[in-house]
Write an enzyme that holds these catalytic residues in place. Structure first.
Site, short mmCIF file in Angstrom:
data_model
loop_
_atom_site.label_atom_id
_atom_site.label_comp_id
_atom_site.label_asym_id
_atom_site.label_seq_id
_atom_site.Cartn_x
_atom_site.Cartn_y
_atom_site.Cartn_z
N ARG A 1 0.80 -1.23 0.00
CA ARG A 1 0.00 0.00 0.00
C ARG A 1 0.83 1.28 0.00
NH1 ARG A 1 -4.19 0.50 4.27
NH2 ARG A 1 -3.33 -1.24 5.45
N ASP B 1 7.90 -1.47 10.95
CA ASP B 1 6.95 -0.45 10.48
C ASP B 1 6.09 0.10 11.62
OD1 ASP B 1 5.44 -2.69 10.91
OD2 ASP B 1 4.48 -2.72 8.94
N TYR C 1 28.98 36.51 -3.51
CA TYR C 1 29.49 35.15 -3.24
C TYR C 1 30.84 35.24 -2.55
CZ TYR C 1 31.37 30.45 -3.89
OH TYR C 1 31.92 29.22 -3.67
C1 UD1 Z 1 0.18 -8.74 12.97
C2 UD1 Z 1 -0.32 -9.70 14.05
C3 UD1 Z 1 -1.64 -9.19 14.60
C4 UD1 Z 1 -1.47 -7.77 15.10
C5 UD1 Z 1 -0.90 -6.87 14.02
C6 UD1 Z 1 -0.54 -5.54 14.61
C7 UD1 Z 1 0.46 -11.90 13.38
C8 UD1 Z 1 0.08 -13.19 12.76
N1 UD1 Z 1 -0.50 -11.01 13.49
O1 UD1 Z 1 -0.76 -8.82 11.91
O2 UD1 Z 1 -2.08 -10.03 15.64
O3 UD1 Z 1 -2.71 -7.27 15.58
O4 UD1 Z 1 0.30 -7.44 13.48
O5 UD1 Z 1 -0.19 -4.68 13.58
O6 UD1 Z 1 1.59 -11.71 13.76
N2 UD1 Z 1 6.53 -9.66 8.46
C9 UD1 Z 1 7.67 -10.33 8.10
N3 UD1 Z 1 7.55 -11.53 7.45
C10 UD1 Z 1 6.36 -12.07 7.14
C11 UD1 Z 1 5.19 -11.36 7.52
C12 UD1 Z 1 5.31 -10.18 8.17
O7 UD1 Z 1 8.77 -9.88 8.36
O8 UD1 Z 1 6.34 -13.15 6.56
C13 UD1 Z 1 6.66 -8.38 9.15
C14 UD1 Z 1 6.03 -7.24 8.41
O9 UD1 Z 1 6.99 -6.61 7.58
C15 UD1 Z 1 5.59 -6.32 9.55
C16 UD1 Z 1 5.28 -7.28 10.68
O10 UD1 Z 1 5.95 -8.49 10.37
O11 UD1 Z 1 6.65 -5.50 9.96
C17 UD1 Z 1 3.81 -7.53 10.85
O12 UD1 Z 1 3.31 -8.08 9.66
P1 UD1 Z 1 1.88 -7.73 9.11
O13 UD1 Z 1 1.67 -8.41 7.81
O14 UD1 Z 1 1.64 -6.28 9.17
O15 UD1 Z 1 0.96 -8.47 10.19
P2 UD1 Z 1 -0.55 -8.24 10.42
O16 UD1 Z 1 -1.30 -9.12 9.51
O17 UD1 Z 1 -0.86 -6.81 10.42
MG MG Z 2 0.22 -5.01 9.89
#
Ligand code: UD1
Ligand code: MG
Length: 471
Positions: free
Chosen positions: A17, A111, A377
């Site tokens: 996004r 993030d 200058y």
């Molecule tokens: C996650 C949590 C959720 C919480 C939310 C808060 C899990 C399964 N869920 O969901 O309970 O409420 O954050 O914002 O953890 N990332 C990786 N590798 C991956 C996937 C994600 O490094 O394979 C990193 C992303 O870059 C990010 C963070 O993990 O920094 C969270 O990932 P994101 O996809 O935002 O998780 P949510 O689905 O939002």
């Molecule tokens: Mg998230």
């Protein structure tokens, strides 16, 4: 107080996004990549090691990590790649081999940049290498977040992701922020027991909560009421919102200290701004790098100031641009700079110096009371006390291959529109006539003129226009 803390920062996600070619965690907040804010905060708990899980744009993220070494208190900084990205649990699995297997493991998100040092410390303390600690909050709208599921006794039983939640569970208002601290001796075991049998087909880090409960490990929820510290950035709009929230906090801290801001909503501090007493800052100013303002300094509207020290009582008029970069800029006390002035790296101005509109100064020293008020200058010059440097005059400091210095003695008067061809030494008290091109050293105390002599031609007839002129 916990002794051993390791930090894992999740930063592999794509950030679709953001609609950007740049990895999300490298987008800038207050002038620095989001990830660097997280690393700074992590460093405040003095971890043994910090491991960043990279994925999308891994090379770019790793380059930034390389440049930010050493992290000063952040312990050893390393990164591990996660490819493909199969969920937050899978991400921490990649870091697991690099963890010590004891102490407390703090999981932060690349993030979620404004997590507060005190919160991170509280999580590490509550964990104490023995408990699983979740940072939770109650947002206005819980849609999309993992919900904290509690038993009848109020104890945390697990986290259910929004996509997997029942209607009843979606009614839970307490959510997981994505930040936790886990006992290092248990974590690897829990991670190895995760499955991807869920709505997203991912390995959820959040599933370790139920495993901890099953193992009889105490699970603690620490709640924060500050939405800013747990706000994640998924879009340019959210990044801009967080930027304003952060700038608002910085402005409030300055006001608290006694700095007078014409409008706290129209100030941007992208580095560190230190202010003495009775400082006034008008609207629209941007400060970056390290800027130090002395007592009674006044900054006019719309100035951009970076890497500079400005001494007591100095006034910087509107629309002035100062950037010291690595060399820095110094402005002495009671100086008057601008409007529309430009001070570049290595400009060192003494007390009571005046630099006026459209004057550029680079790698030059100006002694007390020197003035260059209009359209000039000064590059690679040493200017003596009380020198008056005329409108439109320049130092020709560059011969196409090398830079040369111009030395102007005290009390010299340089007329308007002079070209001072460096290297050059102008003796104390000399006067340079306006319009001169000076190519050799000037003796002290005299007048130097170097231009064509004026002729006055009497009765000169201007060419007259004819009827079809310009045809
Ligand atoms: C996650 C949590 C959720 C919480 C939310 C808060 C899990 C399964 N869920 O969901 O309970 O409420 O954050 O914002 O953890 N990332 C990786 N590798 C991956 C996937 C994600 O490094 O394979 C990193 C992303 O870059 C990010 C963070 O993990 O920094 C969270 O990932 P994101 O996809 O935002 O998780 P949510 O689905 O939002
Ligand atoms: Mg998230």
């Amino acid at each position: 107080m916990t002794t051993n803390v390791d930090v894992v920062v999740l930063a592999a996600g794509k950030g679709t996004r953001m609609r950007s070619r740049q990895p999300k965690v490298l987008h800038r907040l207050a002038g620095r990549p989001m990830l660097c804010h997280v690393l700074d905060t992590a460093a405040t708990v003095r971890p043994r090691r910090t491991i960043v899980v990279t994925g999308h744009g891994a090379e770019a993220v790793e380059a930034v990590l390389q440049a930010s070494q050493p992290t000063g208190g952040g312990g050893a900084l390393s990164s591990v790649r996660q490819s493909p990205q199969r969920g937050t649990g899978h991400a921490v699995q990649q870091a697991a081999p690099l963890l010590a297997g004891d102490g407390s493991v703090l999981v932060l998100n690349g993030d979620v940049p404004l997590i507060a040092p005190a919160t991170v410390a509280a999580l590490a303390d509550a964990c104490g290498a023995a408990r699983l600690v979740l940072l939770t909050t109650v947002p206005d709208d819980a849609t999309g977040y993992g919900r904290i599921v509690r038993g009848a006794d109020g104890a945390v039983r697990g986290i259910v992701e929004h996509k997997d939640a029942t209607e009843a569970e979606r009614g839970i208002r307490e959510i997981y922020t994505g930040i936790m601290a886990a006992p290092g001796d248990r974590l690897a075991g829990w991670l190895s027991r995760l499955s991807c049998d869920n709505a997203q087909g991912e390995y959820y880090l959040t599933d370790i909560v139920a495993l901890a409960v099953a193992d009889g490990v105490e699970v603690v929820a620490v709640e924060t009421r500050d939405p800013v510290e747990v706000a994640g950035v998924n879009s340019p709009a959210q990044l801009a919102e967080l930027e304003r929230a952060l700038q608002r906090r910085r402005a409030e801290a300055l006001l608290e200290q006694g700095v007078r801001l014409a409008d706290p909503a129209r100030l941007d501090v992208r580095g560190t701004l230190e202010c003495g007493s009775d400082v006034d800052i008008d609207v629209g100013c941007v400060f970056s790098g390290t800027v130090r303002l002395g007592d009674d300094v006044r900054i006019g509207a719309y100035c951009v100031i970076a890497n500079a020290r400005i001494a007591d009582g100095t006034v910087i008029h509107p629309f002035t641009h100062i950037d010291g970069e690595a060399a820095g800029v110094e402005v002495g006390a009671e100086a008057r700079i601008g409007p529309f002035a430009r001070l570049r790296p290595g400009a060192r101005l003494g007390a009571e110096v005046h630099i006026g509109n459209f004057v550029e100064v680079k790698n030059s020293t100006l002694a007390q009371g020197a003035k260059a008020n209009h359209l000039a200058y000064l590059g690679d010059a040493d200017v003596g006390e009380r020198v008056n440097y005329g409108a439109g005059s320049i130092t020709a400091n560059y011969d196409g291959a090398r830079k040369h210095r111009t030395v102007i003695g005290a009390d010299v008067h340089v007329g308007s529109n002079c070209v001072l061809v460096a290297p050059l030494d102008i003796g104390t008290g000399a006067t340079i006539a306006g319009g001169s091109t000076i190519t050799t050293d000037v003796p002290a105390g005299g007048l130097s003129v170097s231009r064509g002599r004026q002729r006055d031609i009497a009765g000169w007839k201007r060419p007259a226009k004819t009827g079809n002129a310009g045809a």
